[in-house]
Design an enzyme around this catalytic site. Structure first.
Site, short mmCIF file in Angstrom:
data_model
loop_
_atom_site.label_atom_id
_atom_site.label_comp_id
_atom_site.label_asym_id
_atom_site.label_seq_id
_atom_site.Cartn_x
_atom_site.Cartn_y
_atom_site.Cartn_z
CB THR B 12 -1.37 -13.65 -1.71
OG1 THR B 12 -2.14 -13.70 -3.01
CG2 THR B 12 -0.59 -13.12 -1.78
NE ARG B 113 -11.20 -26.37 -14.37
CZ ARG B 113 -11.68 -25.99 -13.44
NH1 ARG B 113 -12.61 -25.60 -14.18
NH2 ARG B 113 -10.77 -25.20 -12.20
CB CYS B 146 -14.52 -27.82 -6.28
SG CYS B 146 -16.09 -25.98 -6.48
CG HIS B 240 -18.10 -27.95 -2.96
ND1 HIS B 240 -18.80 -26.72 -2.60
CD2 HIS B 240 -17.75 -27.70 -3.87
CE1 HIS B 240 -17.59 -25.78 -2.84
NE2 HIS B 240 -17.37 -26.37 -3.47
#
Lengths: 352, 352, 352, 352
Positions: B12, B113, B146, B240
């Protein structure tokens, strides 16, 4: 003592308006002549419909008739001091012509900034360079480009630590482009990673401002470090924020650098000038400051020196590199009131 | 061939929605399970009122009942592949639990990560690291943050020239903070020079992505150059932009660097994947590009790979430093579709 | 004479902050107690990190310890006057409890606005309704909703011409929703044509404010014209602009109506109050005013009454309909300082 | 069948660009001539640097040489159809001159909208008025002003209920003012409650569009209800939102009105045209829609008819007044593609 009458060159533009605002009820100066483009000659300022500031246009200034940008006409108005917000192409000739007629020109325009006999002056940073115009009758004194000014002040603070190189990316407000300036279709919910000639100005001006001054020969030296700028327009109204990284000659602690910023003071002769801020640098310890919204007016909304301090924050050290964020008011600190402060310094020394 | 059913974890949120969008009519995968917070369990997706994208919520996805973030329940849904847009604290445990149950997790979350056995994958940059999961049953593959993603792609292009150090200041869109995310009072006509943990992520992730891969030991090395970021939020919706300066081992010409950008290609096995852009880097020769307004979707508004290219412009050389501007789509290239591309690579190699 | 100590209820929210700002150096009142949510009880205000205004948090206020929203605790602090910026659900009970303990509550909250014994007060419009609390010990006085306030003032000006019906579409700033308030993803380069309960408030409040007051029975009447509002959020920081159309009982000239706006004055007993604007309505004759940028502070940036005037412009007549534009400061005129003005009126009458 | 070559008049402006975009790969028409200001004559379109859309300038269009705005030169190019995005002063003469030379002009400019022999055409609303140009060789057909178009479509839907009077306040995007258009200093975090001549256009155009058509005399009647507009610019990029209130002849239920909006269909001959939207009105049942962010492209981002539907929401009834919100794309529905749709109707009837 009678106030000195001054002319404002380029009075209808954004910077010209900020000159009028900065000179309202000024203790040393009063506006006696307004110079605009020849096509407006003779008309009243208040009828141009160009006033764009939230503050009020002083009534007596609004009633002045506009003069064409002609050295003889300006001289005929009787002023011996002029503040210049002229477009570069007009400034190039007119400012020299006025100086030749014995007028002291305090200019916000880039045309003569790099001239050898012209001080590129930020009183908190290199006040001693005003000495270059001592005993001169007519002369030019310039302030620096708006994005240079915000950078030069904190660099001055850390210069004793030894600067090797400066990296800077800017977040510059739309008012820096004047009016009409940046079209809204270009900047609303967008950024523009290019501002014509801005990077070139920062690169060279910082070196002239921070290189040092030799009172004997009345000449300035150029600093030997390089500035690497990336200049970007963002959708903010007033204020240039800059993300700076300085390579120092050796590693320093964050604490030491923050204390330098917090302890920095203007030279005594500068501090007492009407438009000088109490503290030329305000260090913000919050993790996310400075910001345009809160810091562009630097906390003194009802004082002559509002918007004249540079806010600094987010000091971070990595090896012998230090990063920080700065914010300064581009049309106050970096433009008209900056130039008024220059004139106040000359006035207080008896050069006018 | 039947499409593989996949689950979306954190369905969501903003990134979860981008996963649904990226998987609409996908040739390999179809959405079979949607995982949201426990309190929404059992409700239909379309009744949550959370869809915030301009594109339409696919009807059949809207009708799916939401599953709680519980490894057993997800496994019981029968999917063997999951895309994760979970908050970090939930992801930390759940992603490992799912992998332990034999599920391939492609995650957009930061939690794993830097784990040794997890590829930090951008197929155009380090596709060979997918080899780490060969012959595994359950595993985790992550995409990068990002702002890291946009930076890593052009750094890959110039890495052959020798990188000593990277300076970067960002201009990051509000969608990067999710929804409700950044309060409008904080960002309207303002910028915020701080994004929590963002600088730390860029510093370390770039090193893991660009350090190289040893197929024998199936391990990655870390690059030995440092990244110095200043991360700033600006009032743009998506995208960005980054002002980058790279210290190279020696001076190179602008022309040479521009030609590298213009000639860069993805590895052949990556190029043919459905979500891979035709050109992973688009170099703009205009003086003032890239810009969010024009370049965030990278010119392919009606293709599966829209928003997947990184735009680069303004190459400027100064000594052995090169500056440039980049722009990448933070919720496309740098988030959900980036993770889908990772899964496509695994699928095409037969690892799924 | 000693200043009266006052409490601020809901002190950490946007309106609470405006109360603190409006009471700084106030000639009648001084902040003696700050009430916030129970979970903050005992902490210092300055440590909440909630201050969001560009002006400075006064030091002595910052050091006050926060009190929980409990009537006994507030009364124990010794204050007999309270300004309320509470959320509606908390205000519903607490304001009545405080009044029962003999405290005069000046509230910005909607909970009791329509109560029969509560004046819904805008001193420039219906100052006589303050008479309802004469000789009472504890009581509640409310100001109107921010969008109602801006509308009620100019309606008062033209009410003598006979109002049949009012149509109004609003352009309301984000600060009206408090902090964090409107998510930036919802409003950046967008408008939201819905503000919960706002239209209902305007419809009924205008009628109570403009219906008239009977001093004998100490009751208000309701106006018999209807208000038809469409309330819309726009990306401006402060200020509610409204496009209004009034159906009059007969046709009037633009000139007549403009002269009414330009000649409007506050009742004498209101005019001399510290927070009352010199002119409650400022008519702008420019074709494109008022605007948020120039008019929201209504020209008095360094005065206690800044932002307290309503700006009006663009009077246009069509048959017996008159259209005009108004702008008022939603968190000044329409919120905390508006409530302070109400308290000043009660104080000057000796009701406190 | 060979496509018909068309000219675009005023090809370098914002609307001209939208014409080029709307005609890309068009099934009936192809761009054969581009007309710009005389000073650009002979230059290639792609060299003007004026393209401001996110979509790509088609290569073959970019290579066309620009023609001066001269009727002989346009006619010499061989086109028999022209789309006009000329400034009003140029359009006034040139469009008539072209019509006199047998060219069919489909104009987005206001100059001839109110001429007796010129259809003011929105095919979904008054398609039958195209009959005015049957059997004519050269003629002018205009679309309506952008803010009129958005209003006329939903008014058409409820016209059967009996309209007495229309009140409307607009929230108009910056792209409506062209490029450079609105200076960012005027609109960033601000609204401008004035758009030159906009209110006058809405008042009169709606009456011409909705008054009815007599096929015998080939004349239009004017509607007998009045429109009372307040036109305001807001900081959105594309899309005009309008808050509308209609006084009906009698009270109707919300349900009845919503069903009218949801059931509205274009005439059959219009529905099949390439640029006609599937549904000319999209009713949104969410409480806070339509919004620029989500609805300006009306859900069809990859179709020729994207941005051609008008979104409507928030039907509210009060007595015999009904209020609603509408949104339409000002440079798509209300400009170039709207004019292309007009030409498609003429083409499908064999008038070209």
């Amino acid at each position: 003592m009678a106030k000195k009458k001054v002319a404002i060159l380029g009075a209808t533009g954004m910077v010209g308006q900020r000159f009028i605002e900065a000179l309202t009820d000024h203790p040393y100066f009063e506006v006696g002549a307004l110079v605009a483009s020849a096509k407006r000659e003779g008309g009243r300022y208040e009828d141009t419909g160009r006033w764009k500031l939230a503050s009020r246009l002083p009534e007596e200034v609004g009633k002045l008739a506009l003069i064409a940008p002609d050295a003889d006409k300006v001289a005929a108005s009787g002023v011996r001091i002029a503040f210049s917000a002229l477009p570069s192409d007009v400034a190039a000739g007119l400012e020299r012509d006025l100086a030749a007629k014995g007028i002291a020109v305090f200019s916000n325009t880039a045309s003569h900034r790099m001239d050898e006999d012209v001080p590129l002056l930020i009183p908190e940073v290199n006040h001693e360079t005003i000495g270059m115009v001592e005993n001169k009758k007519g002369f030019i004194v310039t302030n620096a480009n708006c994005s240079t000014t915000g950078l030069a002040v904190p660099l001055k603070v850390i210069q004793p630590l030894g600067i090797r190189r400066v990296f800077v990316a800017t977040y510059q407000a739309i008012s820096g482009a004047g009016y009409p300036g940046v079209p809204s279709l270009d900047i609303l919910a967008n950024v523009i990673p290019y501002i014509g000639k801005e990077e070139e100005k920062m690169q060279i001006e910082v070196k002239k401002i921070l290189g040092g001054y030799d009172p004997g020969s009345k000449t300035v030296k150029y600093a030997d470090f390089e500035v690497h700028p990336s200049c970007v327009r963002v959708p903010a109204v007033d204020g240039h924020l800059e993300a700076v990284e300085v390579e120092l000659t050796e590693r320093r602690s964050e604490r030491e650098i923050i204390e330098l910023f917090e302890g920095f003071e203007s030279p005594k002769e500068v501090r007492k000038l009407p438009t000088a801020p109490q503290k030329p640098v305000i260090y913000r310890r919050e993790p996310d400051r400075p910001q345009h919204r809160y810091d562009v007016d630097a906390g003194e909304p009802c004082d002559r020196a509002w918007g004249m301090a540079v806010s600094v924050g987010r000091v971070r050290v990595m090896g012998n590199f230090v990063r920080f964020i700065l914010l300064s008011h581009n049309t106050r600190r970096g433009a008209a009131p900056g130039s008024v402060l220059n004139a106040e310094l000359a006035y207080s020394r008896g050069y006018l």
